[in-house]
Design a protein around this motif. Sequence first.
Motif, short mmCIF file in Angstrom:
data_model
loop_
_atom_site.label_atom_id
_atom_site.label_comp_id
_atom_site.label_asym_id
_atom_site.label_seq_id
_atom_site.Cartn_x
_atom_site.Cartn_y
_atom_site.Cartn_z
N PRO A 257 5.48 9.33 -5.66
CA PRO A 257 5.61 8.24 -6.64
C PRO A 257 6.54 7.10 -6.24
CG PRO A 257 6.78 10.21 -7.38
CD PRO A 257 5.99 10.62 -6.18
N THR A 258 7.36 7.28 -5.20
CA THR A 258 8.24 6.19 -4.78
C THR A 258 7.77 5.52 -3.49
OG1 THR A 258 9.69 7.67 -3.50
CG2 THR A 258 10.21 7.36 -5.84
N ALA A 259 6.62 5.92 -2.99
CA ALA A 259 6.19 5.45 -1.68
C ALA A 259 5.47 4.12 -1.70
CB ALA A 259 5.29 6.51 -1.02
N PHE A 260 4.96 3.68 -2.86
CA PHE A 260 4.12 2.49 -2.92
C PHE A 260 4.55 1.57 -4.04
CE2 PHE A 260 1.57 6.10 -1.43
CZ PHE A 260 1.26 5.65 -0.15
N ALA A 261 4.31 0.28 -3.82
CA ALA A 261 4.63 -0.71 -4.84
C ALA A 261 3.55 -0.79 -5.90
CB ALA A 261 4.81 -2.08 -4.19
N GLY A 262 2.35 -0.32 -5.61
CA GLY A 262 1.27 -0.39 -6.57
C GLY A 262 -0.01 0.18 -6.00
N ILE A 263 -1.01 0.25 -6.87
CA ILE A 263 -2.30 0.85 -6.54
C ILE A 263 -3.40 -0.18 -6.83
CG2 ILE A 263 -3.91 2.73 -7.06
CD1 ILE A 263 -1.44 4.27 -8.17
N VAL A 264 -4.36 -0.30 -5.92
CA VAL A 264 -5.47 -1.24 -6.07
C VAL A 264 -6.78 -0.45 -6.09
CG1 VAL A 264 -6.72 -3.18 -5.06
CG2 VAL A 264 -4.22 -3.08 -4.90
N LEU A 265 -7.58 -0.65 -7.12
CA LEU A 265 -8.86 0.02 -7.26
C LEU A 265 -9.98 -1.01 -7.29
CD1 LEU A 265 -7.90 2.42 -10.21
CD2 LEU A 265 -7.68 2.87 -7.76
N VAL A 266 -11.01 -0.78 -6.51
CA VAL A 266 -12.20 -1.62 -6.54
C VAL A 266 -13.42 -0.71 -6.71
CG1 VAL A 266 -13.65 -3.26 -5.30
CG2 VAL A 266 -11.17 -3.42 -5.11
N ALA A 267 -14.25 -1.00 -7.72
CA ALA A 267 -15.45 -0.20 -7.98
C ALA A 267 -15.12 1.28 -8.00
CB ALA A 267 -16.53 -0.50 -6.94
N SER A 268 -14.12 1.63 -8.78
CA SER A 268 -13.65 3.00 -8.82
C SER A 268 -13.58 3.48 -10.26
CB SER A 268 -12.28 3.13 -8.14
OG SER A 268 -11.91 4.48 -7.97
#
Length: 306
Positions: free
Chosen positions: A138-149
């Motif tokens: 949970p601390t490894a990324f600044a955010g999550i991007v989803l496309v057609a998911s």
Amino acid sequence: MTALPVSPDTPALAEPDVVPVTTRDGARFELLLLAPASSPRHVLYWLPALGVPAKHYLPLATALAADGVAVVLHEWRGIGSSDRRAGRRCDWGYRELLEVDLPAGLAAARARWPQAVFHIGGHSLGGQVSCLYAALHPTAFAGIVLVASGAPYWRRFRRGAAIGSAYVLAPWLARLCGHLPGRRIGFGGNEARGVIADWARSGRSGRYAAAGMTVDFEQRLSELQQPVMALRLRDDWFGPSASLEWLLGKMPRSTHEVGVIEPADLAGHPADHFTWMKTPAEIAARIAHWVDRRNTAFATPNPHSS
């Protein structure tokens, strides 16, 4: 999935850097890296859809790099540059993807850009696995991007009964053949029995779990606080709004920004599950804008945290 036809609207592709990766269990695959001319501040680690080789996302990566975001295209085990092929004597599931392959790929990517802020994201199953991996780290990324998911839960689809039947038949067929013959039946690639079993289980129950892992993914997802950007394709029956809502609903503590892509955003091409990959400029622009706007203050994560 077969190779996508080249569209006259597709920009010339940049030549990616190819980075070989060897995992702790000896599996090998290649990352494809594309970056802007200057040293990147933001990196998007991208996971493909089921059965889709990483190289098919080069149009997206080229457009994102032009918009200032570096991209790392991950390769699924058993697909494209991977040295493994699913069969009776070669099997794996979500556990290997989450605990073996992704840590190895991300370590190589972070070694290339140790000062950059990393985001994770993906298309279809790649988006789902991105959420699961972010929930584990949970601390490894600044955010999550989803496309057609979206989550594959059968009750969230218009043809739910037929899709629910597929979640029973697909694991049976994979066991019978030694792998799911996706190339033959027109769904995914030739997929490992374990991957299909884990995927179908989530489709039947609406909950995520992975054979060989005791982690409670539903609890981890509910605790995740990273922002999520989701782009839904208007005519995508593989990823309807109800499916996306089910996935986002598992992350109530995250902020969600949802957009809809129309044919007008894709040079008039259908806004469906795969066609967007040929003309991704508008999708890339929206992702780049969101990344820059939302995450400039995120502290650089520990490169060993993932």
